[in-house]
Motif scaffolding. Structure first.
Motif, short mmCIF file in Angstrom:
data_model
loop_
_atom_site.label_atom_id
_atom_site.label_comp_id
_atom_site.label_asym_id
_atom_site.label_seq_id
_atom_site.Cartn_x
_atom_site.Cartn_y
_atom_site.Cartn_z
N GLN A 111 0.83 -1.21 0.00
CA GLN A 111 0.00 0.00 0.00
C GLN A 111 0.86 1.26 0.00
O GLN A 111 0.65 2.18 0.76
N GLN A 112 1.86 1.26 -0.89
CA GLN A 112 2.75 2.39 -1.05
C GLN A 112 2.52 3.03 -2.41
O GLN A 112 1.96 2.41 -3.32
N VAL A 113 2.96 4.27 -2.56
CA VAL A 113 2.85 5.00 -3.82
C VAL A 113 4.25 5.39 -4.26
O VAL A 113 5.04 5.89 -3.47
N ARG A 114 4.58 5.12 -5.51
CA ARG A 114 5.89 5.45 -6.07
C ARG A 114 5.71 6.47 -7.19
O ARG A 114 4.71 6.46 -7.91
N SER A 115 6.70 7.33 -7.34
CA SER A 115 6.70 8.29 -8.44
C SER A 115 6.71 7.53 -9.76
O SER A 115 7.50 6.60 -9.95
N ARG A 150 -4.70 12.30 6.98
CA ARG A 150 -4.94 12.54 5.56
C ARG A 150 -3.69 12.26 4.75
O ARG A 150 -2.58 12.49 5.21
N ARG A 151 -3.93 11.77 3.56
CA ARG A 151 -2.84 11.47 2.63
C ARG A 151 -3.25 12.01 1.27
O ARG A 151 -4.39 11.86 0.85
N GLN A 152 -2.29 12.63 0.58
CA GLN A 152 -2.60 13.24 -0.71
C GLN A 152 -1.62 12.73 -1.76
O GLN A 152 -0.42 12.64 -1.51
N VAL A 153 -2.13 12.36 -2.92
CA VAL A 153 -1.31 11.90 -4.03
C VAL A 153 -1.58 12.83 -5.21
O VAL A 153 -2.73 13.05 -5.59
N THR A 154 -0.52 13.40 -5.80
CA THR A 154 -0.65 14.36 -6.89
C THR A 154 -0.19 13.72 -8.19
O THR A 154 0.87 13.09 -8.25
N VAL A 161 1.96 9.71 -11.12
CA VAL A 161 2.29 10.26 -9.81
C VAL A 161 3.53 11.13 -9.95
O VAL A 161 4.54 10.73 -10.51
N LYS A 162 3.41 12.36 -9.46
CA LYS A 162 4.54 13.29 -9.49
C LYS A 162 5.51 12.95 -8.39
O LYS A 162 5.13 12.54 -7.31
#
Length: 165
Positions: A111-115, A150-154, A161-162
């Motif tokens: 459950q991670q986000v990578r650029s 809160r978590r924000q993904v741009t 993903v930036k």
């Protein structure tokens, strides 16, 4: 007598014949000399030939040697030959393939986000966002957990993903 027939039938089913797996594919060569292998046939402007592709069963028979490496046996004719390799079937994620398949899978599992991940990758990892905002071509996913964190993904204009600056 019935037991004997049943035993013979069971033995035949439990010990099927071990024939090597093989397939026939099409070898397509277009007018510029590019060669492509496919199971679905060739385009109309390409020459077509059938090619047999066999998979040898591992551990049976004589070992098959791998390609032999040679140290700098390039000749002048090899240097002048500008053959290009055409890779077919490579997946393009729209983000420049900055995240490899195994890295993407591991990030989604953790459950991670990578650029460089796509919007669908982020949704696979974190689920549907609680709030989506769009401003100046950039999309933001906002997530809120049960504790109120809160978590924000741009994402950039291409939906990737930036990275952090």
């Amino acid at each position: 007598m019935l037991r004997l027939i049943c035993a013979g039938l069971c033995a035949a089913l439990l010990h099927p014949s071990q024939e090597p797996l093989a397939s026939t594919v099409f070898r397509c060569e277009d007018t510029s000399g590019h060669i492509t292998y496919t199971r679905n046939g060739c385009p109309p402007d390409a020459s077509q030939a059938l090619q047999s592709a066999e998979n040898q069963t591992p551990g049976q028979g004589k070992p098959i040697p791998l390609a032999k490496t040679s140290k700098s046996q390039s000749s002048k004719s090899d240097k002048n030959n500008d053959m290009q390799v055409l890779v077919t079937g490579a997946k393009q994620d729209g983000c420049g393939n900055r995240v490899t398949g195994s890295e993407r899978r591991n990030a989604i599992i953790r459950q991670q986000v990578r650029s460089g991940m796509t919007q669908s990758d982020v949704e696979s990892s974190l689920g549907k966002p609680d709030k989506v905002t769009t401003q100046d071509g950039q999309t933001r996913y906002q997530y809120t957990d049960t504790d109120g964190n809160r978590r924000q993904v741009t994402f950039d204009e291409g939906g990737c993903v930036k990275g952090k600056r």
